[in-house]
Design a protein around this motif. Structure first.
Motif, PDB file in Angstrom:
ATOM      1  N   ASN A 278      95.474 134.691  99.308  1.00  0.00           N
ATOM      2  CA  ASN A 278      95.619 134.079  98.513  1.00  0.00           C
ATOM      3  C   ASN A 278      96.432 134.847  97.302  1.00  0.00           C
ATOM      4  O   ASN A 278      95.943 136.024  96.730  1.00  0.00           O
ATOM      5  N   PRO A 279      97.499 133.905  96.713  1.00  0.00           N
ATOM      6  CA  PRO A 279      98.298 135.545  95.876  1.00  0.00           C
ATOM      7  C   PRO A 279      97.756 134.979  95.051  1.00  0.00           C
ATOM      8  O   PRO A 279      97.080 133.894  93.715  1.00  0.00           O
ATOM      9  N   MET A 280      98.243 136.427  93.962  1.00  0.00           N
ATOM     10  CA  MET A 280      97.301 136.736  92.115  1.00  0.00           C
ATOM     11  C   MET A 280      98.391 137.072  91.571  1.00  0.00           C
ATOM     12  O   MET A 280      99.566 137.299  92.023  1.00  0.00           O
ATOM     13  N   THR A 281      98.266 136.465  90.126  1.00  0.00           N
ATOM     14  CA  THR A 281      99.446 136.599  89.297  1.00  0.00           C
ATOM     15  C   THR A 281      99.405 138.252  88.552  1.00  0.00           C
ATOM     16  O   THR A 281      97.987 138.337  88.454  1.00  0.00           O
ATOM     17  N   TYR A 282     100.577 138.232  88.255  1.00  0.00           N
ATOM     18  CA  TYR A 282     100.396 139.623  87.381  1.00  0.00           C
ATOM     19  C   TYR A 282     100.888 139.402  86.604  1.00  0.00           C
ATOM     20  O   TYR A 282     101.457 138.999  85.550  1.00  0.00           O
ATOM     21  N   ARG A 283      99.652 140.601  85.964  1.00  0.00           N
ATOM     22  CA  ARG A 283     100.063 140.360  83.639  1.00  0.00           C
ATOM     23  C   ARG A 283     100.676 142.133  83.487  1.00  0.00           C
ATOM     24  O   ARG A 283     100.134 142.600  83.838  1.00  0.00           O
ATOM     25  N   GLY A 284     101.522 142.092  82.515  1.00  0.00           N
ATOM     26  CA  GLY A 284     102.086 142.934  82.398  1.00  0.00           C
ATOM     27  C   GLY A 284     101.050 143.954  80.402  1.00  0.00           C
ATOM     28  O   GLY A 284     102.384 143.777  80.250  1.00  0.00           O
ATOM     29  N   LEU A 285     100.309 143.827  80.585  1.00  0.00           N
ATOM     30  CA  LEU A 285      99.126 144.593  79.785  1.00  0.00           C
ATOM     31  C   LEU A 285      99.723 145.931  79.416  1.00  0.00           C
ATOM     32  O   LEU A 285     100.475 145.992  80.452  1.00  0.00           O
ATOM     33  N   GLY A 286      98.474 146.204  78.403  1.00  0.00           N
ATOM     34  CA  GLY A 286      98.746 147.663  78.221  1.00  0.00           C
ATOM     35  C   GLY A 286      97.685 148.295  79.141  1.00  0.00           C
ATOM     36  O   GLY A 286      98.648 149.333  79.538  1.00  0.00           O
ATOM     37  N   THR A 287      97.244 147.368  79.984  1.00  0.00           N
ATOM     38  CA  THR A 287      96.552 147.945  81.446  1.00  0.00           C
ATOM     39  C   THR A 287      96.947 146.717  82.601  1.00  0.00           C
ATOM     40  O   THR A 287      96.622 145.798  82.428  1.00  0.00           O
ATOM     41  N   PRO A 288      98.023 147.692  83.310  1.00  0.00           N
ATOM     42  CA  PRO A 288      99.028 145.985  84.058  1.00  0.00           C
ATOM     43  C   PRO A 288      97.739 145.394  85.075  1.00  0.00           C
ATOM     44  O   PRO A 288      97.111 146.008  85.620  1.00  0.00           O
ATOM     45  N   SER A 289      97.782 144.762  85.351  1.00  0.00           N
ATOM     46  CA  SER A 289      96.832 143.411  86.395  1.00  0.00           C
ATOM     47  C   SER A 289      97.280 142.193  86.666  1.00  0.00           C
ATOM     48  O   SER A 289      97.951 141.834  86.877  1.00  0.00           O
ATOM     49  N   TRP A 290      95.960 141.874  88.288  1.00  0.00           N
ATOM     50  CA  TRP A 290      96.436 140.993  89.092  1.00  0.00           C
ATOM     51  C   TRP A 290      94.945 139.844  88.547  1.00  0.00           C
ATOM     52  O   TRP A 290      93.664 140.446  88.006  1.00  0.00           O
ATOM     53  N   ILE A 291      95.884 139.180  88.705  1.00  0.00           N
ATOM     54  CA  ILE A 291      94.747 137.890  88.339  1.00  0.00           C
ATOM     55  C   ILE A 291      94.165 136.518  89.114  1.00  0.00           C
ATOM     56  O   ILE A 291      95.600 136.382  89.225  1.00  0.00           O
ATOM     57  N   CYS A 292      92.861 135.930  89.692  1.00  0.00           N
ATOM     58  CA  CYS A 292      93.401 135.106  89.872  1.00  0.00           C
ATOM     59  C   CYS A 292      91.507 133.857  90.030  1.00  0.00           C
ATOM     60  O   CYS A 292      90.935 134.675  89.876  1.00  0.00           O
ATOM     61  N   SER A 293      91.807 132.601  90.706  1.00  0.00           N
ATOM     62  CA  SER A 293      90.626 132.349  90.211  1.00  0.00           C
ATOM     63  C   SER A 293      90.559 131.040  90.711  1.00  0.00           C
ATOM     64  O   SER A 293      90.534 130.315  91.887  1.00  0.00           O
ATOM     65  N   LEU A 294      88.869 130.847  91.291  1.00  0.00           N
ATOM     66  CA  LEU A 294      88.795 129.591  92.318  1.00  0.00           C
ATOM     67  C   LEU A 294      87.107 129.130  92.077  1.00  0.00           C
ATOM     68  O   LEU A 294      86.323 129.601  91.081  1.00  0.00           O
ATOM     69  N   GLN A 295      87.753 128.307  92.502  1.00  0.00           N
ATOM     70  CA  GLN A 295      85.991 127.114  92.887  1.00  0.00           C
ATOM     71  C   GLN A 295      84.851 127.081  94.014  1.00  0.00           C
ATOM     72  O   GLN A 295      85.931 127.609  94.499  1.00  0.00           O
ATOM     73  N   TYR A 296      84.249 127.824  93.876  1.00  0.00           N
ATOM     74  CA  TYR A 296      83.406 127.954  95.320  1.00  0.00           C
ATOM     75  C   TYR A 296      82.713 126.690  95.829  1.00  0.00           C
ATOM     76  O   TYR A 296      81.989 126.248  94.936  1.00  0.00           O
ATOM     77  N   THR A 297      83.446 126.275  96.391  1.00  0.00           N
ATOM     78  CA  THR A 297      82.504 125.078  97.162  1.00  0.00           C
ATOM     79  C   THR A 297      82.037 125.418  98.503  1.00  0.00           C
ATOM     80  O   THR A 297      81.603 123.754  99.135  1.00  0.00           O
ATOM     81  N   GLY A 298      81.655 126.234  99.452  1.00  0.00           N
ATOM     82  CA  GLY A 298      80.784 126.770 100.272  1.00  0.00           C
ATOM     83  C   GLY A 298      79.305 126.562  99.398  1.00  0.00           C
ATOM     84  O   GLY A 298      78.782 126.691  98.568  1.00  0.00           O
TER      85      GLY A 298
END
Length: 741
Positions: A37-57
């Motif tokens: 599942n794709p993550m979103t890029y963030r060009g911060l001072g420390t570049p990073s990738w982020i995503c979130s989910l609700q766990y239903t299992g």
């Protein structure tokens, strides 16, 4: 296992010249059947990738990895075992799966530092009870920051913060070469605050807000990686430059008037910026002005009854601001800063079971608030009403006919016991305007109940009110007199006072102007010092009083003038009014007064039989004569200001005439039996006879005074209550009751 994924889109906190290492990043794990599942890029001072989910299992351990393509066998990063939430973890290039224990229906945020293929990385996972929240608004108190002040920044979220998240502010004074992260505390609902440190003049401080895991100590180097959502003024960050000024600080808890309360013993003056960093009571006897005032977090400034404080520039309240009230009056505050929270008290005398006592008209100095849950919520033997002109009815809060106290509107209250109520909320500092108020001749006749919306007194109709088809005389309920009193132009409407105005047709307008605020601590009202005379009708026991006013206005006519005059409204007191064009008036404005003029006065008794009419105020250069058409007596009120008489049911209400003379006439004797009334902390005796003896008893029978009477005024500084007065002469003896309020 069942899965549900959602991505978070956020933009850069501040841009840096760092090349993006990966074109795409994906999260995959057992919780999503190892789909990518794709993550979103963030060009911060420390570049990073982020995503979130609700766990239903099903609750339990799940393995996961980060990948740079949708092919699960391409380059990936894993953290191995021993994973801890809200802690920075190393992710190894080609490493084994990370393992986390996931709880059904909780939310998880995954953040991964952007690195090149073959390099190890860092990341973090947060667990919370709900989805990440966003920010909606922020403000700072004070907006202008002076040297050594501690400003407080506030930020509001778009929804309640789920457990597991925290709100933080990150600030720098060296353009991000270094920075500090502060945990913010909840003010109420979705609003959070924290105090920033003081700085020297010329320092520029930049800051922004972000969410992360709850209760963390986040370093400068980790702040970007630990950021979930953020609020940074569209990428520009929030900032202020500290200004130079003379700042006066409190050095101890204490009274404002004590030099020892202030650092260096220097009390503030009108040009100073004041910082309240202790608990201080404002108790100055004279009106006091300062430039700006800041109350620090968790500190309190209390304005004592009858004390007056003006702030010409900015008022900032990060702690507690209270304005106190007692039987002698209420504190007064004038300032112009919007959004300042405070508690404003109002001392209210009780009715103690008397149906005609304890009524007060109120106005609120704070923004609208719900009555339910407030101190104004009436109990069984209390009352709270709003007025409806169109139906000519009092609306009862207990009947659910209204729910809020609104600024600018007036309310009628009566509480069984004497009490002090509190208005709490945002202080009003702006004009309040009404337009096209209803005018129903068959019902309310254009009367509307308004309220002073400020934390100080108002000057009524001083030229800034923008009255359009509105009478120039207002009307208040005088609780002691149990009747309505008129307030003419430039009269005083006290703080939290309700007042009636009358519109003359349905096309009208009125502005209650902030520019009309003034410091006047009169408990309920004060009239202007216009050229006028005032007559007061009372029962002999002084239990109520009705005022009527004759005043000079060059622009008025001898008929009814809707702007200058005020129509009469009856209360519980005996009715006394003048007439013009057949209309009953409590204020009658005339262009001039001549010796040939006679003004009809109407009088209607209440439940009593013995009454007085007193000339209590006369700034006219005329002798005032009162003609009693029933008895034929004419009394010179300028020489003998109190006329006593009896009234019976069925008397003609047009009983009196008021006449004027530039040369006095000899007073005509009236009732020969002496009588007593109470005013200005003294007992006043009329028709003193030889060998007259006065006895005064309290309500429980205690003898307080027994003496011969030689003078018409006897000091009587007594506590409020009912007293019995017995007068005995050579040929008579009578007893009467007086009431001291």
């Amino acid at each position: 296992m069942k899965k549900l994924l959602s991505t978070i889109l956020i933009s850069a906190l501040w841009q840096v010249s760092i090349a993006q290492n990966q074109a795409n990043m994906y999260l995959s794990g057992e919780f999503n059947s190892w789909e990518t599942n794709p993550m979103t890029y963030r060009g911060l001072g420390t570049p990073s990738w982020i995503c979130s989910l609700q766990y239903t299992g099903t609750t339990g351990d799940n393995g996961f990895k980060f990948r740079d393509s949708q092919n699960n066998w391409d380059h990936n990063w894993g953290a191995g075992t021993g994973f801890t939430y809200s802690s920075k973890v190393t992710f190894y290039s080609g490493g084994t799966n990370g393992t986390i224990n996931m709880t059904q229906n909780k939310y998880y945020v995954f953040i991964f530092k952007d690195v090149a293929d073959g390099s190890n990385s860092e990341g973090i996972v947060f667990e919370a009870d709900g989805a990440p929240v966003e920010f909606t608004s922020t403000y700072r108190i004070p907006s202008t920051v002076y040297q050594y002040q501690k400003p407080v920044v506030y930020v509001t979220l778009n929804s309640s913060l789920p457990s597991g998240y925290g709100v933080y502010v990150r600030y720098t004074t060296d353009n991000w070469s270094s920075s500090t992260v502060l945990d913010m505390t909840q003010v109420s609902g979705t609003t959070y605050k924290t105090e920033l440190p003081p700085n020297n003049a010329g320092t520029t401080l930049k800051y922004y807000f972000f969410t992360s895991g709850a209760g963390l100590s986040i370093s400068h180097s980790d702040a970007d990686l630990f950021t979930i959502t953020y609020f940074n003024n569209g990428g520009s960050n929030y900032e202020y430059t500290v200004q130079s000024a003379t700042v006066r600080f409190t050095g101890n808890d204490g009274n404002w008037s004590d030099a020892s309360t202030w650092e260096g013993g220097n009390k503030p003056n009108s040009t100073d910026q004041v910082v309240i960093q202790h608990n201080v009571t404002f108790d100055e006897n004279s009106e006091t002005t300062v430039n700006s005032l800041l109350i620090n977090m968790n500190k309190a400034l209390t304005i004592s009854p009858n004390k007056r404080l003006t702030i010409t520039s900015e008022l900032g309240n990060n702690g507690f601001l209270s304005i106190f009230s007692d039987a002698n009056g209420t504190g007064s505050l004038i300032h112009n800063t919007s959004g300042v929270n405070a508690t404003v008290e109002r001392y209210i005398e009780g009715h103690f079971g008397e149906s005609d006592a304890g009524w007060h008209l109120l106005g609120s100095p704070v923004a609208s608030f719900n009555i339910s849950g407030s101190s104004f919520n009436p109990d069984t033997y209390d009352d709270l009403y709003a007025w409806d002109e169109s139906s000519n009815l009092w609306l009862n809060y207990k009947a659910n006919e209204f729910t809020q106290i609104e600024p600018g509107k007036g309310y009628l209250v009566a509480y069984q016991n004497t009490t002090t109520k509190s208005f709490s909320g945002t202080l009003n500092v702006s004009n309040i305007t009404f337009s096209n108020l209803s005018y129903t001749t068959s019902q309310g006749n254009g009367w509307h109940l308004l309220g002073n919306p400020f934390a100080s007194a108002l000057i009524w109709n001083d030229g800034s009110w923008s009255l359009s088809n509105v009478n120039g005389t207002a009307k208040i309920w005088h609780s002691t007199n149990k009747s309505y009193s008129d307030i003419s132009a430039n009269g005083i409407i006290p703080q939290t006072q309700g007042f009636f105005i009358r519109v003359t047709n349905s096309t009208n307008g009125l502005t209650i102007p902030a520019s009309a605020r003034t410091h006047n601590t009169t408990p309920w009202y004060k009239n202007s010092d216009a050229h006028q005379l005032k007559l007061i009708a009372r029962p002999a026991d002084g239990s109520s009083a009705q005022e009527t006013i004759i005043r000079l206005e060059p622009e008025a006519t001898i008929g009814e003038d809707p702007y200058w005059d005020s129509q009469f409204l009856a209360g519980y007191a005996p009715q006394l009014y003048s007439l013009a064009d057949g209309v009953k008036l409590s204020t009658n404005a005339l262009p001039s007064i001549s010796e040939a003029m006679e003004i009809p006065l109407g009088f209607q008794k209440n439940q009593h039989n013995n009454f007085t009419i007193e000339l209590s105020d006369n700034s006219l250069a005329n002798t005032v004569l009162l003609k009693d058409l029933k008895t034929g007596i004419t009394q010179n009120l300028s020489q003998q200001p109190v006329y006593s008489f009896t009234a019976d049911e069925g008397d003609d209400p047009l009983r009196f005439k008021l006449a004027f003379s530039s040369v006095g006439i000899a007073p005509v004797p009236q009732n020969t039996a002496p009588y007593v009334w109470y005013a200005s902390q003294a007992l006043h005796v009329n028709n003193i006879t030889p060998n007259l003896v006065m006895e005064v008893y309290s309500s429980n029978g205690q003898s307080l005074i027994k003496q011969k009477v030689y003078t018409a005024e006897i000091p009587f500084n007594a506590a409020p209550g009912i007293y019995m007065i017995k007068l005995t002469g050579d040929t008579f003896s009578n007893t009467q009751k007086i009431v001291v309020y």
